[in-house]
Write a protein that holds these residues in place. Structure first.
Motif, PDB file in Angstrom:
ATOM      1  N   PRO A 191      44.087  29.222  38.086  1.00 38.26           N
ATOM      2  CA  PRO A 191      43.767  30.580  37.646  1.00 38.26           C
ATOM      3  C   PRO A 191      44.889  31.587  37.871  1.00 38.26           C
ATOM      4  CG  PRO A 191      42.841  30.215  39.804  1.00 38.26           C
ATOM      5  CD  PRO A 191      43.504  28.913  39.398  1.00 38.26           C
ATOM      6  N   TYR A 192      46.058  31.125  38.366  1.00 37.24           N
ATOM      7  CA  TYR A 192      47.132  32.035  38.756  1.00 37.24           C
ATOM      8  C   TYR A 192      47.492  33.027  37.649  1.00 37.24           C
ATOM      9  CZ  TYR A 192      51.591  33.554  40.754  1.00 37.24           C
ATOM     10  OH  TYR A 192      52.616  34.308  41.265  1.00 37.24           O
ATOM     11  N   LYS A 193      47.277  34.295  37.903  1.00 35.67           N
ATOM     12  CA  LYS A 193      47.612  35.418  37.030  1.00 35.67           C
ATOM     13  C   LYS A 193      46.968  35.360  35.637  1.00 35.67           C
ATOM     14  CE  LYS A 193      51.756  36.787  39.443  1.00 35.67           C
ATOM     15  NZ  LYS A 193      53.141  37.154  39.407  1.00 35.67           N
ATOM     16  N   THR A 194      45.842  34.693  35.512  1.00 37.50           N
ATOM     17  CA  THR A 194      45.171  34.661  34.211  1.00 37.50           C
ATOM     18  C   THR A 194      44.717  36.049  33.779  1.00 37.50           C
ATOM     19  OG1 THR A 194      43.134  34.012  35.341  1.00 37.50           O
ATOM     20  CG2 THR A 194      44.374  32.267  34.253  1.00 37.50           C
ATOM     21  N   SER A 195      44.447  36.920  34.753  1.00 37.12           N
ATOM     22  CA  SER A 195      43.993  38.271  34.393  1.00 37.12           C
ATOM     23  C   SER A 195      45.166  39.188  34.047  1.00 37.12           C
ATOM     24  CB  SER A 195      43.170  38.883  35.534  1.00 37.12           C
ATOM     25  OG  SER A 195      43.975  39.053  36.678  1.00 37.12           O
ATOM     26  N   GLN A 196      46.400  38.708  34.298  1.00 34.02           N
ATOM     27  CA  GLN A 196      47.585  39.532  34.011  1.00 34.02           C
ATOM     28  C   GLN A 196      48.383  39.031  32.812  1.00 34.02           C
ATOM     29  OE1 GLN A 196      49.939  39.856  37.608  1.00 34.02           O
ATOM     30  NE2 GLN A 196      48.129  40.034  38.862  1.00 34.02           N
ATOM     31  N   GLU A 197      48.044  37.862  32.303  1.00 34.66           N
ATOM     32  CA  GLU A 197      48.808  37.255  31.203  1.00 34.66           C
ATOM     33  C   GLU A 197      48.230  37.634  29.839  1.00 34.66           C
ATOM     34  OE1 GLU A 197      49.617  33.060  31.664  1.00 34.66           O
ATOM     35  OE2 GLU A 197      49.661  32.798  29.481  1.00 34.66           O
ATOM     36  N   CYS A 198      49.117  37.928  28.904  1.00 36.75           N
ATOM     37  CA  CYS A 198      48.688  38.254  27.542  1.00 36.75           C
ATOM     38  C   CYS A 198      48.421  36.967  26.769  1.00 36.75           C
ATOM     39  CB  CYS A 198      49.780  39.065  26.833  1.00 36.75           C
ATOM     40  SG  CYS A 198      49.424  39.400  25.093  1.00 36.75           S
TER      41      CYS A 198
END
Ligand SMILES: [Zn+2]
Length: 84
Positions: free
Chosen positions: A35-42
């Protein structure tokens, strides 16, 4: 849909196990992803920037705009499986 991708973190493991169990009951293949940085990736261009997510909205400089959780779920669907 014949599979489901689930984030795999210690924090979300209980929820993941619940969803994984229910998916398996329905005959779906379960894949666990980082889940690493899934909320920050476009989802559209792949750029990772923390400030793109502001509250419930994800907005990227490439013009992509989506509800933040929807964008994260799209990103999760593109991640390779790390366990199962
Ligand atoms: Zn973008």
């Amino acid at each position: 849909m014949d599979h489901i991708s689930i984030e795999l973190t210690p924090k979300s493991k209980l929820i993941s196990n619940h969803h994984g169990f229910r998916a398996k009951l329905k005959g779906l293949k379960v894949e666990y992803v980082d889940p690493y940085k899934t909320s920050q990736e476009c989802f559209q261009c792949g750029k990772v920037k923390k400030t793109n997510r502001r509250g419930p909205l994800y907005t990227c400089s490439c013009g992509y705009k989506k509800q933040a959780d929807v964008n994260a779920s799209f990103v999760i669907s593109t991640r390779p499986s790390i366990a199962g």
